[in-house]
Design a protein around this motif. Sequence first.
Motif, PDB file in Angstrom:
ATOM      1  N   SER A 283       0.834  -1.210   0.000  1.00 49.12           N
ATOM      2  CA  SER A 283       0.000   0.000   0.000  1.00 49.12           C
ATOM      3  C   SER A 283       0.869   1.262   0.000  1.00 49.12           C
ATOM      4  O   SER A 283       0.450   2.307  -0.512  1.00 49.12           O
ATOM      5  N   ILE A 284       2.060   1.157   0.579  1.00 56.18           N
ATOM      6  CA  ILE A 284       2.979   2.304   0.559  1.00 56.18           C
ATOM      7  C   ILE A 284       3.459   2.566  -0.873  1.00 56.18           C
ATOM      8  O   ILE A 284       3.549   3.705  -1.327  1.00 56.18           O
TER       9      ILE A 284
ATOM     10  N   ARG B  57       1.767   1.749  -3.480  1.00 56.35           N
ATOM     11  CA  ARG B  57       0.590   2.249  -4.198  1.00 56.35           C
ATOM     12  C   ARG B  57       0.489   3.765  -4.011  1.00 56.35           C
ATOM     13  O   ARG B  57       0.145   4.504  -4.925  1.00 56.35           O
ATOM     14  N   GLU B  58       0.828   4.213  -2.820  1.00 57.57           N
ATOM     15  CA  GLU B  58       0.785   5.650  -2.548  1.00 57.57           C
ATOM     16  C   GLU B  58       1.799   6.393  -3.426  1.00 57.57           C
ATOM     17  O   GLU B  58       1.503   7.457  -3.978  1.00 57.57           O
TER      18      GLU B  58
ATOM     19  N   ALA C  92       0.458   6.603  -6.732  1.00 56.37           N
ATOM     20  CA  ALA C  92      -0.617   7.599  -6.794  1.00 56.37           C
ATOM     21  C   ALA C  92      -0.049   9.013  -6.893  1.00 56.37           C
ATOM     22  O   ALA C  92      -0.673   9.901  -7.446  1.00 56.37           O
TER      23      ALA C  92
END
Lengths: 269, 380
Positions: A71-72, A74-75, A78
Amino acid sequence: MRIIVCVKPVPDPRHWNRMSLHPTLKVLVREGIPNVVNPLDRHALEEALRIRERYGGEVMILSMAPLFSLSILREALAMGADRAVLLSDKAFAGSDTLATSHILSEAVKRIGPFDLILCGNQTIDGWTGHVGPQLSEFLGIEGISFVKMIEGFHFEEDGTAKAIVRKKTEGGYVRIEARLPLLLSVVKEINTPRYVTFSGILEAERKEIQVMSASDLRIDPSQVGLAGSPTKMADLFMPEVKRRREVVQEKPEMASKLIFEKIRQRGLI
Amino acid sequence: MDFKLSEREELLRKTVREFAEREIAPRMEAMEETGEFPVDLLKKMGEIGILGVITPPEYGGVGLGNLARIIILEELGRVCPAIPMALQVHHMATHALSAFANEEQKRKYLPPLAKGETMGVVAVTEPSGGSDVAGMKTSARLEGDRYILNGRKCFITNAHASDIWVVIARTGEGGKGLSAFIVERGFPGAKLGRKENKVGLRGAITGELVFQNCEVPKANLLGHEGDGMNIAIRNIVETGRPGMASVALGILNAVLEQAVKFANERILYGKPISSLQMIQSHLADIYADLEISRLLVYRVGWMRDQNIRCDAESALAKQFSCEAAARSARKAIEIHGSYGILREYPVQRLLRDALVTIPAGGTAEVARLVMARQALSLVK
């Protein structure tokens, strides 16, 4: 321009008051503390995105971390990076900065040609500042730390290119010209990272995150993890912060003079 | 049933939290003092996607839906409830247009609203009261190619900061005689009335819109003549009430954080008061109010995203969370003792903010009417 940005998930500094040291194992107890992208790595990514906006090319995220760090990454995607590679393997656990740099360098060799590697100058948890310089050594390229500005690039007719950067020093900077491919470790003065946008979040969902293990990298397990780490932690402790008190018992005028003198002696005025 | 938020929703939350803490928190004091909305933040929030969160991508938004909107408003409200109050009404305007405008109107008005170049309001309430929608007096008379509006709207959030007004006015008799219009602030006869001096949510502007022979092109009729009541009700049920509930949810987050922080720091009898059972009982009540409200409000977001009708659920979420916010803020003040009534502690402001959420977007009594109607329909 092909740019690799090294990113490390670190415990969110806003929750550090909840962090503690394990009394016997001497490691940080991070349970329940959310991770964030290491703050300086965001500056490195921002700089990479600005270079891409100006010169075109591709921005890749590279990280060595447990799988829950997806998820990091993914950030980071983003924010605008094009793709990400996560190096994740139980064998990597316990790696010191040397072993980490070795793993990262093997991954870079497999990712293929690049023009720039950008790193945060240091992480907010380990604070060694080792990985950038060690990675450039493993790769046999120039590395510059404490970079506070990239002035620009010169592209020669023979296809080579040079970067002109400013390295922060105490009270000033050094202007350095260096050939690409190049590794730069950046400090926070370099830029203000952009906010993640909602459309960036949506786009990131369609971007690729490649996960690579020790065997994908054909790494000798004895070179990584605890076994491959020459650094041994001697001790780890929380410094005790105590207020020092001194009582001055004099008449007010004399007392104020004495107190003033004491403050002056400590260089506070 | 899945109560876990997706990676996308978690990332949205993180992004908005960071923005709110970095950009909005430093502006709180000024908002409290001046009662002004920081209009310059609109552009930044537009770039991130906060303003266009429920606007479809083809009209300049990001179209992330209602649950995403609720999470965003909650996070903003945790730091400064006045901001999501203003934005939730802005969202109401974007919803009214996305749901009821024709293609030309959407292309003209939605992109600037989604990007933060303009700010929107929905204007229903009149001095005669907001609950009695059918009793409104503002009139719209068709003359040639334009409608002439006369009347006064009050308690309008964003009034003096806004550019695009979705106005409900009377074109005929009774509830079916209401119509909706898109009025630009610059139209001849569109005027700003008084600006209210509220006890809470001070950074969100509340004021009057006045129409004195206001000329609105016929092309700016929203939907058809007679659609006004439906537009007003759908808008308030689907966007306004969940929005107000999200503001209250944000307040509840802040209330719990402030209460726990103070209880841990305040030493009495040689230990933090958080170790006292009387204090823990208050904390448990606040925690329960926060968690119950979150479940209720998120459910409405989810139902909306599934296109399930949610009139009673929306009313319940609104009524419960707004009253819970006020009740919990009072408990937090009690935990603070006399510190709770000092201006430098945020809990007193959170109570003032919570009080403003209760009548806004439909009073607790109206919400209970809707819920009672639902309850009565369950058993025949």
